[in-house]
Design an enzyme around this catalytic site. Structure first.
Site, PDB file in Angstrom:
ATOM      1  NE  ARG A  30     -41.040 -27.654 -27.141  1.00  0.00           N
ATOM      2  CZ  ARG A  30     -40.766 -26.936 -26.055  1.00  0.00           C
ATOM      3  NH1 ARG A  30     -40.662 -25.625 -26.154  1.00  0.00           N
ATOM      4  NH2 ARG A  30     -40.593 -27.518 -24.902  1.00  0.00           N
ATOM      5  CD  GLU A  44     -36.093 -32.788 -17.772  1.00  0.00           C
ATOM      6  OE1 GLU A  44     -36.709 -32.411 -18.787  1.00  0.00           O
ATOM      7  OE2 GLU A  44     -35.041 -33.432 -17.820  1.00  0.00           O
TER       8      GLU A  44
HETATM    9  P1  AMP Z   1     -42.550 -33.357 -18.083  1.00  0.00           P
HETATM   10  O1  AMP Z   1     -43.772 -32.789 -17.462  1.00  0.00           O
HETATM   11  O2  AMP Z   1     -41.408 -33.475 -17.104  1.00  0.00           O
HETATM   12  O3  AMP Z   1     -42.825 -34.674 -18.788  1.00  0.00           O
HETATM   13  O4  AMP Z   1     -42.042 -32.317 -19.173  1.00  0.00           O
HETATM   14  C1  AMP Z   1     -42.587 -32.295 -20.442  1.00  0.00           C
HETATM   15  C2  AMP Z   1     -42.814 -30.894 -20.926  1.00  0.00           C
HETATM   16  O5  AMP Z   1     -41.706 -30.052 -20.728  1.00  0.00           O
HETATM   17  C3  AMP Z   1     -43.088 -30.895 -22.415  1.00  0.00           C
HETATM   18  O6  AMP Z   1     -44.096 -29.929 -22.712  1.00  0.00           O
HETATM   19  C4  AMP Z   1     -41.762 -30.525 -23.036  1.00  0.00           C
HETATM   20  O7  AMP Z   1     -41.933 -29.683 -24.153  1.00  0.00           O
HETATM   21  C5  AMP Z   1     -41.000 -29.832 -21.931  1.00  0.00           C
HETATM   22  N1  AMP Z   1     -39.666 -30.402 -21.710  1.00  0.00           N
HETATM   23  C6  AMP Z   1     -39.242 -31.056 -20.590  1.00  0.00           C
HETATM   24  N2  AMP Z   1     -37.976 -31.458 -20.683  1.00  0.00           N
HETATM   25  C7  AMP Z   1     -37.557 -31.084 -21.911  1.00  0.00           C
HETATM   26  C8  AMP Z   1     -36.336 -31.243 -22.641  1.00  0.00           C
HETATM   27  N3  AMP Z   1     -35.275 -31.883 -22.109  1.00  0.00           N
HETATM   28  N4  AMP Z   1     -36.278 -30.744 -23.900  1.00  0.00           N
HETATM   29  C9  AMP Z   1     -37.341 -30.119 -24.442  1.00  0.00           C
HETATM   30  N5  AMP Z   1     -38.515 -29.933 -23.818  1.00  0.00           N
HETATM   31  C10 AMP Z   1     -38.643 -30.406 -22.562  1.00  0.00           C
END
Ligand code: AMP
Length: 173
Positions: A60, A97
């Protein structure tokens, strides 16, 4: 303006697994006015920064990074999931996450000293963006900023990214 973008983003509970509130940006991107608002908002914030390349995170991040790179007049670098890039790559592992993963970049994607903006749709724990920062730094790039459409502030991702560069988030939740 930001409120209009916020209204257009759809919350999907329990995707991709229970307990995760997924921020679905497809509802904002399909709206021609909203898509333009998003790219123009980033452009206005970044137009006076020195940026040689935008490094966009699969997948995205590409949707914002590509039109923004075109508008800013800089190059576009793809940070991809493992096994997708055809030439020689370097790799960084990270925790998500929801789950764990890795990102790769072509070894010749960034030249030493180039100023790179890292972009993704959403900052959660910051693990993905931190891996992106590590890849760019390993190639000798200087990180101008990390930029996100959405920051989930309570997960403290910006804190994790502070050692690398400033964080720009259009919408905070
Ligand atoms: P992080 O590494 O935990 O910061 O997660 C970020 C990545 O996971 C990004 O590429 C987001 O597109 C995706 N992502 C994580 N949590 C969400 C969420 N609640 N909604 C949409 N995309 C998420």
């Amino acid at each position: 303006m930001y409120e209009e973008i916020k209204q257009a983003i759809r919350d999907v509970p329990d995707f991709p697994k229970p307990g995760i509130l997924f921020k679905d940006i497809t509802t904002a991107l399909k709206d021609k006015r909203c898509f333009r608002l998003i790219v123009d908002a980033f452009y206005d914030i970044l137009k006076n920064e020195q940026i040689d390349k935008i490094a966009a995170i699969e997948s995205r991040g590409y949707l914002i990074g590509a039109p923004l790179a075109y508008k800013l007049g800089c190059g576009l670098v793809l940070l991809r999931k493992p096994g997708k890039l055809p030439a020689a790559t370097i790799k960084e592992y990270y925790n998500l996450e929801y789950g764990s993963a890795a990102l790769e970049v072509h070894q010749d994607a960034v030249k030493p000293g180039e100023k790179v903006l890292i972009i993704d749709d959403l900052l959660a724990t910051g693990g993905t963006a931190e891996a992106a920062c590590k890849l760019v730094k390993r190639l000798g790039g200087t990180i101008t900023a990390t930029a996100f459409l959405i920051e989930l502030a309570e997960l403290n991702g910006a804190e994790k990214l502070r050692p690398y560069a400033k964080t720009i988030s259009l919408l905070k939740y």
